[in-house]
Scaffold this motif. Structure first.
Motif, PDB file in Angstrom:
ATOM      1  N   GLU A 170      23.286  73.277 -76.963  1.00 38.49           N
ATOM      2  CA  GLU A 170      22.581  73.637 -78.193  1.00 38.49           C
ATOM      3  C   GLU A 170      22.709  72.561 -79.252  1.00 38.49           C
ATOM      4  OE1 GLU A 170      22.812  77.022 -81.729  1.00 38.49           O
ATOM      5  OE2 GLU A 170      23.693  77.440 -79.761  1.00 38.49           O
ATOM      6  N   GLU A 176      18.514  70.006 -80.429  1.00 38.07           N
ATOM      7  CA  GLU A 176      19.128  70.836 -81.456  1.00 38.07           C
ATOM      8  C   GLU A 176      18.097  71.727 -82.117  1.00 38.07           C
ATOM      9  OE1 GLU A 176      22.537  70.575 -84.843  1.00 38.07           O
ATOM     10  OE2 GLU A 176      21.313  68.823 -84.475  1.00 38.07           O
ATOM     11  N   THR A 179      17.893  77.131 -78.755  1.00 34.41           N
ATOM     12  CA  THR A 179      19.034  77.756 -78.097  1.00 34.41           C
ATOM     13  C   THR A 179      18.770  77.854 -76.604  1.00 34.41           C
ATOM     14  OG1 THR A 179      19.490  79.042 -80.081  1.00 34.41           O
ATOM     15  CG2 THR A 179      20.530  79.782 -78.021  1.00 34.41           C
ATOM     16  N   THR A 216      26.685  84.016 -80.087  1.00 35.81           N
ATOM     17  CA  THR A 216      26.315  83.467 -78.789  1.00 35.81           C
ATOM     18  C   THR A 216      26.677  84.453 -77.686  1.00 35.81           C
ATOM     19  OG1 THR A 216      26.745  81.224 -79.601  1.00 35.81           O
ATOM     20  CG2 THR A 216      26.650  81.525 -77.213  1.00 35.81           C
ATOM     21  N   SER A 232      27.643  80.506 -83.301  1.00 33.49           N
ATOM     22  CA  SER A 232      27.252  79.205 -83.839  1.00 33.49           C
ATOM     23  C   SER A 232      26.991  79.348 -85.336  1.00 33.49           C
ATOM     24  CB  SER A 232      25.985  78.713 -83.119  1.00 33.49           C
ATOM     25  OG  SER A 232      25.588  77.451 -83.593  1.00 33.49           O
TER      26      SER A 232
END
Length: 243
Positions: A170, A176, A179, A216, A232
């Motif tokens: 990720e 970036e 996900t 997550t 995250s």
């Protein structure tokens, strides 16, 4: 006048996933009509930092009404949580230096905190979003092995290696904000990673930090370990030690 906020981490990628209403958008240029014709004038450049904090404050209000306390059981992937915990900031050597991890106290290190939460917290983010903060490098558990035990065998990712790779995808600069599916994330690998961080707990100072994070995974408790929340973060900032 409100108190200053001191940030350790702020994810531009997550901020960009939330769009403001169109009425807040500023034109990139203005057209001025004069008696001798039209003149194009560039609009003043927005103060990027101030704009970023303003958007975060809006998200604080928006998500703060929806986010669950991270220690609440039954969390789902993608759900937003808020946290306030003593965390240490670390990174791994080699191919995973682009990822930063925030881990809460090792078992037995802070009994009061453990009693209040009854779970572990592991945050994973991109080191590019750290703000004037240097993480401590820790020795990772074995991430690769050789099938067959010889140099001619096939290299494979260990359980911990699969977990680290899944978390790091990720935060790769090329992907970036997207996900990826976490098919390699497993409880055993995450716990091995936490154990490696815990071994260094006496050498890595922790600080009370708070913020918002997207879940997550929630790993269920086992016979030897409490429940663990992996998330995250959008932001991580200093708060006063409640003690």
């Amino acid at each position: 006048m409100g108190e200053y906020r001191e940030f350790v981490y702020l994810s531009d990628a997550k901020l960009q996933q939330f769009s403001l209403p169109r009425r807040f958008a500023l034109p990139s240029a203005l057209r001025l009509n004069t008696p001798v014709g039209g003149v194009d004038v560039e609009a003043p450049a927005a103060d990027g930092e101030r704009d970023r904090i303003r958007q975060l404050e809006k998200l604080d209000k928006h998500l703060g009404q929806r986010a669950e306390w991270f220690a609440e059981p039954g969390l789902r992937p993608g759900q937003w949580v808020w946290f306030e915990a003593p965390l240490r900031c670390v990174t791994l050597p080699g191919d995973y230096q682009h990822m930063v991890l925030f881990a809460d106290p090792a078992p037995g290190e802070d009994p009061s905190y453990e009693q209040q939460t009854s779970c572990r917290l592991l945050l994973h983010g991109s080191s590019r979003h750290l703000r004037g903060f240097a993480p401590v490098a820790v020795e990772a558990p074995a991430l690769e092995g050789i099938d067959g035990g010889s140099s001619f065998g096939t290299t494979f990712l260990t359980t911990a290696g699969q977990a680290v790779r899944a978390l790091s995808l990720e935060h790769d600069a090329a992907t970036e904000g997207v996900t990826p599916p976490l098919s390699g994330l497993n409880g055993a690998g995450v716990r091995e990673l936490l154990e490696a961080i815990d071994v260094r707990h006496g050498q890595v100072p922790g600080a009370w930090l708070s913020g918002l994070a997207r879940v997550t995974a929630e790993l269920p408790a086992t016979s030897s370990a409490v429940r663990c929340v992996v998330a995250s973060p959008l932001n991580v900032e200093y708060v006063r030690d409640p003690a």
